[in-house]
Design a protein around this motif. Structure first.
Motif, PDB file in Angstrom:
ATOM      1  N   ARG A  29       0.829  -1.209   0.000  1.00  0.00           N
ATOM      2  CA  ARG A  29       0.000   0.000   0.000  1.00  0.00           C
ATOM      3  C   ARG A  29       0.859   1.253   0.000  1.00  0.00           C
ATOM      4  N   SER A  30       0.464   2.196  -0.854  1.00  0.00           N
ATOM      5  CA  SER A  30       1.103   3.507  -0.870  1.00  0.00           C
ATOM      6  C   SER A  30      -0.024   4.526  -0.972  1.00  0.00           C
ATOM      7  N   GLY A  31      -0.443   5.055   0.185  1.00  0.00           N
ATOM      8  CA  GLY A  31      -1.621   5.928   0.210  1.00  0.00           C
ATOM      9  C   GLY A  31      -2.859   5.131  -0.156  1.00  0.00           C
ATOM     10  N   ASP A  73     -10.092   1.810  -2.876  1.00  0.00           N
ATOM     11  CA  ASP A  73      -8.674   1.628  -3.216  1.00  0.00           C
ATOM     12  C   ASP A  73      -8.469   1.836  -4.709  1.00  0.00           C
ATOM     13  N   LYS A  74      -7.283   2.302  -5.060  1.00  0.00           N
ATOM     14  CA  LYS A  74      -6.845   2.241  -6.455  1.00  0.00           C
ATOM     15  C   LYS A  74      -5.858   1.085  -6.522  1.00  0.00           C
ATOM     16  N   GLU A 117      -4.551  -0.655 -14.039  1.00  0.00           N
ATOM     17  CA  GLU A 117      -4.714   0.293 -12.936  1.00  0.00           C
ATOM     18  C   GLU A 117      -6.146   0.826 -12.945  1.00  0.00           C
ATOM     19  N   TYR A 118      -6.830   0.717 -11.823  1.00  0.00           N
ATOM     20  CA  TYR A 118      -8.216   1.182 -11.757  1.00  0.00           C
ATOM     21  C   TYR A 118      -8.643   1.322 -10.301  1.00  0.00           C
ATOM     22  N   GLU A 119      -9.750   2.040 -10.100  1.00  0.00           N
ATOM     23  CA  GLU A 119     -10.284   2.227  -8.747  1.00  0.00           C
ATOM     24  C   GLU A 119     -11.367   1.186  -8.481  1.00  0.00           C
TER      25      GLU A 119
END
Length: 466
Positions: A29-31, A73-74, A117-119
Motif C-alpha cells: 500500500r502507498s496511500g 482503493d486504487k 490500474e483502476y479504482e
C-alpha cells in the motif's frame, strides 16, 4: 499415490489430501494505491505424491494467490508473462475501463509486462481473475492461470460474518481435471471435449485433489467458486444438512437464504455459511456431473461425487452467528428506464456439418464491434438458448440483475447482483443492467459463453461503451 475421487465413479472414495488455503496477496500500500505484482510462469505441481505434472501458475506452481482490496482503493497490478506464449489476465466481475479489463485486446507478449490500474468502485464481493487469451483461454485456465479476487468495504465487517481468512472465511476454487497415466494433464482428447466443453474425472479444490478441510470454527464461511472449464455443479452435503447462501457473484443478498442444495455454473461464485457445531465429518458433494440438456444426459454421470470433506471433530465454538439480515441490495433498475432491449441467441452447430459456436449467427471476430452502448444507460438483454445444452452467459464490466427466466421471477439465490447466468436449453433469460461511466469508443468489452471451449471457438461478441 493419493486416492482420487472419480467424478464418474459410483463408489465414494475417501481422500487423504489436506485442504490448501491459497496464499493471500494484500499488495503493497502507498496511500490509496495498492500495488500487486503477478508473474505468469511455467512450472510443475505434485497433485499426486511423487508425480510431477506440468502446469502454469501465477506467483506459484498452479493457480494464483487470492488478491484482496477494498472499495475506494486504487489498484495497480503489474502482470509479467513468462509462459512462452502470449497471455492476458482478465478481472472477472470487475467494473473498470476497457483498456484495463484484461480481455483479448490486452495481450501480454511472452517476456513482457502489462500494468492494469483502476479504482475499486463496487461493494464487497468475491470476484476472480483468469487468462482471456484469444482462442487459448480454455487451455491456459485448464493448466492453471486463474485466481480469486476478494473485495471488501467498510460495511461488510459490520455484518458479524466469519472473516478470518483461511480459518473461518475460506476460498474454495472447484475444478475438474483429467490426468494421463504419466500424471500430466490431458486437455481435449476428442470432438466430444470440443463440443461439450472440457470435463475431467478428478476434482480439485484450490489445486488439491478432493481435499480434507480440518475445520477450526463451528461456523464456516465458504466462498465457492466454479473455476472449471465446462462443468456445472449441483452442490449439497452428504448428510443433506441445510446451509445458508449469503452472497452471489456481485455481493451480499438482502438476507441469508437457507438451502440444502445449490447449482454453481462455470464462472459463478456463491458465498455460504455452514454450521459444523455437530463435530461430524461430512462431504461436500456434487449431486450430478453437469449442466443441462439432452447432450449431458447422454454422456451419463448422474451419481453424486465428492468435492471435498469437512472434518469438524476439533472445532472451537465460533464467535459468530448466522445473521437475520445482511444488507439492503441495490434496487433493480426499473425496466421502464431501459433505453434498449437487445436479443442474444446462443447457437451451436452439431455433427459433421457443424456450423460452429455463434451468438446471433455470428462467430467471434476480434476486428468486429457488434454494437455500442451508452455509458450510464440501462438496457435489457434477452438471452435465448436454442442449442442442445446449457450455457453460462457472462458480460464484462457490469453486474446485472436477472429479471426473469421464461417469464418467471428468479429464485432468492439469484436475486442479487450477477455477472454470469446459466441459460438452460430452450430458456430465455432477461437481464437488466446499468453500464458504468467508463467509455472508450475503440476498445471493447466481451460478452460470451463461459464454457471456455465454446468461447474459444466463437461463442463470444464485443461491445463498446460510448
Amino acid at each position: 499415490m493419493s486416492t482420487t475421487v472419480n467424478a464418474d465413479s459410483t463408489k465414494p472414495v475417501r481422500s487423504t489430501n489436506t485442504f490448501a488455503v491459497p496464499p493471500l496477496a494484500s499488495g503493497k500500500r502507498s496511500g490509496k494505491t495498492v500495488n500487486f505484482n503477478l508473474k505468469l510462469g511455467v512450472s510443475q505441481t505434485q497433485f499426486f505424491k511423487g508425480v510431477n505434472t506440468a502446469t502454469l501458475g501465477i506467483n506459484q506452481s498452479y493457480l494464483g494467490p487470492v488478491l484482496r482490496a477494498k472499495r475506494g482503493d486504487k489498484v495497480r497490478i503489474t502482470v509479467e508473462n513468462q509462459i512462452g506464449v502470449g497471455s492476458t489476465l482478465h478481472w472477472h466481475g470487475m467494473m473498470l475501463p476497457a483498456s484495463m479489463d484484461g480481455g483479448p485486446h490486452q495481450e501480454i507478449k511472452n517476456g513482457e509486462s502489462w500494468v492494469s490500474e483502476y479504482e475499486i468502485k463496487q461493494e464487497a464481493s468475491t470476484l476472480w481473475y483468469h487468462s482471456h487469451q484469444m482462442h487459448q483461454t480454455g487451455a491456459q485456465v485448464y493448466y492453471g492461470l486463474a485466481g480469486l479476487f476478494i473485495l471488501d468495504d467498510d460495511d461488510s465487517h459490520q455484518l458479524g460474518l466469519p472473516h478470518e481468512y483461511g480459518v473461518d472465511d475460506i476460498p474454495c476454487t472447484i475444478q475438474d481435471r483429467r490426468f494421463k497415466r504419466d500424471g500430466n494433464l490431458s486437455y481435449i482428447d476428442s470432438m466430444h471435449d470440443r463440443m461439450m466443453g472440457m470435463e475431467g474425472n478428478t476434482i480439485l479444490v484450490n489445486g488439491v485433489v478432493t481435499p480434507v478441510l480440518k475445520a477450526q470454527r463451528s461456523l464456516l464461511r465458504l466462498r465457492l467458486h466454479n473455476g472449471s472449464n465446462a462443468r456445472t455443479y449441483q452442490l449439497a452435503f452428504s448428510d443433506e444438512r441445510s446451509f445458508q447462501v449469503i452472497a452471489s457473484d456481485g455481493g451480499f443478498l438482502a438476507a441469508p437464504v437457507t438451502v440444502k442444495s445449490l447449482r454453481l455454473a462455470v464462472g459463478e461464485r456463491i458465498e455460504v455459511l455452514v454450521d459444523v457445531s455437530d463435530r461430524k465429518v461430512v462431504q461436500l458433494q456434487s449431486q450430478q456431473s453437469s449442466g443441462g440438456g439432452m447432450m449431458r444426459m447422454m454422456s451419463g454421470g448422474s451419481e453424486p461425487f465428492t468435492v471435498m470433506t469437512i472434518d469438524a471433530k476439533q472445532v472451537k465454538e465460533s464467535a459468530h452467528t448466522i445473521p437475520k439480515t445482511l444488507r439492503a441490495m441495490k434496487a433493480i433498475p426499473d425496466p421502464k428506464d431501459a433505453i434498449k432491449t437487445r436479443q442474444f441467441d446462443l447457437q451451436m452447430g452439431m455433427g459433421m456439418m457443424g456450423g460452429g459456436f455463434r451468438i446471433n449467427g455470428k462467430s467471434m471476430d476480434i476486428s468486429r464491434i457488434d454494437f455500442e452502448v451508452k455509458r450510464n444507460s440501462t438496457e435489457i438483454w434477452e438471452v435465448r438458448n436454442d442449442s442442445p445444452m446449457a450455457h453460462p452467459f457472462h458480460v464484462h464490466n457490469v453486474q446485472f440483475h436477472i429479471l426473469d427466466r421464461n417469464g418467471k421471477k428468479p429464485t432468492q439465490i439469484e436475486s442479487g447482483l450477477k455477472d454470469t447466468v446459466l441459460v438452460q436449453r430452450g430458456e430465455v433469460v432477461r437481464i437488466i443492467m446499468t453500464f458504468p461511466e467508463y467509455s472508450d469508443s475503440k476498445i471493447p468489452y466481451m460478452y460470451h459463453c463461459h464454457i471456455l471451449e465454446h468461447e474459444d471457438q466463437g461463442m463470444m461478441g464485443q461491445f463498446v461503451v460510448v
